[in-house]
Motif scaffolding. Structure first.
Motif, short mmCIF file in Angstrom:
data_model
loop_
_atom_site.label_atom_id
_atom_site.label_comp_id
_atom_site.label_asym_id
_atom_site.label_seq_id
_atom_site.Cartn_x
_atom_site.Cartn_y
_atom_site.Cartn_z
N ALA A 20 36.11 2.15 67.05
CA ALA A 20 36.27 0.73 66.74
C ALA A 20 37.37 0.47 65.71
O ALA A 20 38.08 -0.54 65.80
CB ALA A 20 34.96 0.14 66.24
N LEU A 21 37.52 1.33 64.73
CA LEU A 21 38.38 1.02 63.58
C LEU A 21 39.74 1.69 63.62
O LEU A 21 40.49 1.62 62.65
CB LEU A 21 37.66 1.36 62.27
CG LEU A 21 36.33 0.64 62.03
CD1 LEU A 21 35.87 0.85 60.61
CD2 LEU A 21 36.40 -0.84 62.36
N ASN A 22 40.08 2.35 64.71
CA ASN A 22 41.44 2.85 64.88
C ASN A 22 42.16 1.98 65.90
O ASN A 22 41.58 1.62 66.92
CB ASN A 22 41.43 4.31 65.35
CG ASN A 22 41.16 5.25 64.18
OD1 ASN A 22 41.87 5.22 63.19
ND2 ASN A 22 40.14 6.08 64.29
N PRO A 23 43.39 1.57 65.63
CA PRO A 23 44.27 2.09 64.58
C PRO A 23 44.10 1.45 63.20
O PRO A 23 44.64 1.98 62.23
CB PRO A 23 45.66 1.76 65.12
CG PRO A 23 45.46 0.52 65.91
CD PRO A 23 44.10 0.68 66.56
N TRP A 24 43.43 0.29 63.09
CA TRP A 24 43.29 -0.33 61.76
C TRP A 24 41.89 -0.84 61.57
O TRP A 24 41.30 -1.37 62.50
CB TRP A 24 44.29 -1.49 61.59
CG TRP A 24 44.47 -1.84 60.15
CD1 TRP A 24 45.41 -1.36 59.28
CD2 TRP A 24 43.64 -2.73 59.39
NE1 TRP A 24 45.21 -1.88 58.02
CE2 TRP A 24 44.13 -2.73 58.06
CE3 TRP A 24 42.52 -3.52 59.68
CZ2 TRP A 24 43.55 -3.48 57.04
CZ3 TRP A 24 41.94 -4.26 58.68
CH2 TRP A 24 42.46 -4.24 57.36
#
Length: 296
Positions: A218-222
């Motif tokens: 969920a949190l890649n790339p940011w």
């Protein structure tokens, strides 16, 4: 009215459908790259490619001149997708059919800033697009059209982002063509997806491996996911659930399998600060994580 890559397919679809686009609103160019050159956002670049006029106000809320300029466009409708600025009441009310928002969730679930990431973090089996009539509340307006996109066990935020952007590009012209009746959002089932911060990316090994796997996806790339060891914050770019167990945060084998609160997580792509991303096998040759090591 939009700024990031998510809004580009909708802009192109509206243009291809033959709509007379009076103006494209997006956030102002920002410094980027080593030279910190002023760089237009993706929607700005797409609008220039299409030969459309672009407006980049830095603020809208208390700017009467911007309100008047928007009203002077004499719009039938405004289509909004991840614009990045809050539209004040005078602008929401100016177009004859109001402002239509392409929201990246099945409202009322995941109102707010990060609905794509929130759906994956929560383990939802489905996400979607809601074309919503905008009002002053946070994603509270009545719904015009909805469409669904499945979330698979390996779906990442970039995967879901692209699928939803394409769905939004199909539904926005349809909403303008059909002018469907507005349906109020149900009061039950409201959830919120707050803005993410870098701190959200820290991996807490006490959590279940399944939850940590979702966090990486969920949190890649940011903002990116990471753990700390040897005084460095190591980014985890990809991972997968694995068999095994032990004290949370303990390296279990030579393949970067880490014990979690329940189960284990195998890290498959990693990156040190200031270095390029590497498959885990290559990363471990230069930065060993020996079995028994405890990670922060």
């Amino acid at each position: 009215m939009g700024s990031p890559e998510f809004a580009v397919p909708a802009l192109r679809a509206l243009h291809a459908a033959g709509h007379a686009i009076a103006a494209v609103y997006c956030k102002p160019p920002r410094p980027a790259g080593r030279g910190q050159r002023e760089t237009p956002c993706p929607v700005h670049r797409a609008a220039l490619d299409l030969g459309l006029p672009v407006r980049t106000p830095a603020r809208l809320r208390r700017d009467a001149a911007e309100h008047a300029g928007f009203a002077a466009l004499d719009l039938d409708a405004a289509v909004v997708a991840a614009y990045g600025l809050i539209l004040p009441a005078p602008m929401l009310e100016a177009p004859r059919r109001g402002c239509l928002n392409i929201h990246a969730s099945l409202l009322p679930r995941w109102r707010g800033a990060a609905p794509i990431q929130a759906a994956i973090l929560a383990g939802d089996a489905v996400s979607g697009i809601t074309i919503m009539q905008m009002e002053e509340g946070l994603d509270t307006g009545p719904m015009l059209l909805r469409g669904e996109v499945p979330i698979g066990p390996r779906t990442t935020t970039p995967d879901l982002h692209d699928a939803l952007a394409e769905l939004g590009a199909r539904l926005a012209p349809e909403a303008l063509a059909l002018n469907p009746p507005a349906v109020p959002q149900p009061e039950a089932g409201v959830t919120y997806a707050p803005k993410l911060t870098k701190a959200d990316g820290r991996l807490d090994w006490r959590q279940d491996a399944a939850a940590l796997d979702r966090r990486v996806r969920a949190l890649n790339p940011w903002p990116g996911t990471f753990f700390e060891t040897g005084g460095e914050a190591i980014r985890v770019l990809a991972a997968e659930p694995a068999t095994g167990g032990g004290t949370p945060g303990t390296v279990l084998d030579s393949e970067a399998t880490i014990a979690c609160g329940r189960g284990a997580l195998r890290l498959t792509r990693l990156q040190r600060p200031g270095r390029g991303p590497l498959p885990a096998a290559d990363f471990l040759r230069g930065f060993p994580l020996p079995p028994g090591m405890a990670l922060g």
